[in-house]
Design a protein around this motif. Structure first.
Motif, mmCIF file in Angstrom:
data_model
loop_
_atom_site.group_PDB
_atom_site.id
_atom_site.type_symbol
_atom_site.label_atom_id
_atom_site.label_comp_id
_atom_site.label_asym_id
_atom_site.label_seq_id
_atom_site.Cartn_x
_atom_site.Cartn_y
_atom_site.Cartn_z
ATOM 1 N N GLY A 66 0.838 -1.198 0.000
ATOM 2 C CA GLY A 66 0.000 0.000 0.000
ATOM 3 C C GLY A 66 0.868 1.240 0.000
ATOM 4 O O GLY A 66 1.866 1.309 0.717
ATOM 5 N N TYR A 67 0.495 2.201 -0.830
ATOM 6 C CA TYR A 67 1.207 3.471 -0.893
ATOM 7 C C TYR A 67 0.869 4.261 0.367
ATOM 8 O O TYR A 67 -0.294 4.303 0.791
ATOM 9 C CB TYR A 67 0.798 4.224 -2.162
ATOM 10 N N LYS A 68 1.850 4.894 0.977
ATOM 11 C CA LYS A 68 1.637 5.556 2.264
ATOM 12 C C LYS A 68 1.013 6.938 2.150
ATOM 13 O O LYS A 68 0.623 7.527 3.142
ATOM 14 C CB LYS A 68 2.958 5.655 3.025
ATOM 15 N N GLU A 69 0.908 7.483 0.910
ATOM 16 C CA GLU A 69 0.300 8.794 0.714
ATOM 17 C C GLU A 69 -0.783 8.691 -0.350
ATOM 18 O O GLU A 69 -0.685 7.882 -1.263
ATOM 19 C CB GLU A 69 1.355 9.805 0.271
ATOM 20 N N ALA A 70 -1.788 9.527 -0.251
ATOM 21 C CA ALA A 70 -2.859 9.535 -1.251
ATOM 22 C C ALA A 70 -2.322 10.021 -2.590
ATOM 23 O O ALA A 70 -1.423 10.862 -2.643
ATOM 24 C CB ALA A 70 -3.999 10.430 -0.782
ATOM 25 N N ASP A 78 -2.951 0.560 -3.904
ATOM 26 C CA ASP A 78 -2.120 -0.600 -3.619
ATOM 27 C C ASP A 78 -1.466 -1.015 -4.931
ATOM 28 O O ASP A 78 -2.042 -0.844 -6.005
ATOM 29 C CB ASP A 78 -2.963 -1.762 -3.097
ATOM 30 N N TYR A 79 -0.248 -1.558 -4.842
ATOM 31 C CA TYR A 79 0.493 -1.975 -6.031
ATOM 32 C C TYR A 79 1.029 -3.386 -5.870
ATOM 33 O O TYR A 79 1.409 -3.794 -4.769
ATOM 34 C CB TYR A 79 1.684 -1.042 -6.284
ATOM 35 N N LYS A 95 -0.952 -1.347 -10.498
ATOM 36 C CA LYS A 95 -1.892 -1.157 -9.387
ATOM 37 C C LYS A 95 -2.641 -2.439 -9.105
ATOM 38 O O LYS A 95 -2.956 -3.197 -10.012
ATOM 39 C CB LYS A 95 -2.906 -0.060 -9.711
ATOM 40 N N ALA A 96 -2.917 -2.676 -7.846
ATOM 41 C CA ALA A 96 -3.739 -3.812 -7.422
ATOM 42 C C ALA A 96 -5.140 -3.279 -7.231
ATOM 43 O O ALA A 96 -5.346 -2.299 -6.513
ATOM 44 C CB ALA A 96 -3.194 -4.412 -6.135
ATOM 45 N N ARG A 97 -6.098 -3.898 -7.847
ATOM 46 C CA ARG A 97 -7.478 -3.399 -7.776
ATOM 47 C C ARG A 97 -8.318 -4.253 -6.875
ATOM 48 O O ARG A 97 -8.178 -5.382 -6.739
ATOM 49 C CB ARG A 97 -8.075 -3.379 -9.165
#
Length: 97
Positions: A66-70, A78-79, A95-97
């Motif tokens: 998960g990316y820590k910033e928007a 999430d990637y 990206k993970a959907r």
């Protein structure tokens, strides 16, 4: 350090584990060979946190982070990251959907 999730990848003959001090916050990706010897121990990618181990069409062994910033849309994306079985190096796929 506690093992929070583990997964066996038969074709690579590796066991990957997400580990950390807290029950809900994996800090490291650890790779073991089938004899239980540690092969690598790597932290999460800069700016990301580990979420779970999986597979992807582009990589048998993958981890979602998960990316820590928007992002620009205000989402917290999430990637997927491919895992190198020898070094533990993580390469972002998509990206993970």
């Amino acid at each position: 350090m506690k093992i929070l999730q583990e997964r066996f990848y038969p074709s690579a003959r590796r066991v990957l584990a997400l580990a950390g001090e807290k029950e809900d916050a994996p800090e490291y990706l650890v790779g073991y060979d089938v004899d239980g010897n540690q092969v690598f121990h790597v932290p999460s990618p800069e700016g990301y946190s580990f979420l779970y181990l999986c597979s992807h069409t582009m990589a048998e062994a993958a981890v979602v982070c998960g990316y820590k910033e928007a992002d620009a849309d205000g989402c917290w994306p999430d990637y997927y990251f491919a895992v190198d079985h020898e070094s533990g190096k993580l390469n972002r796929i998509c990206k993970a959907r």
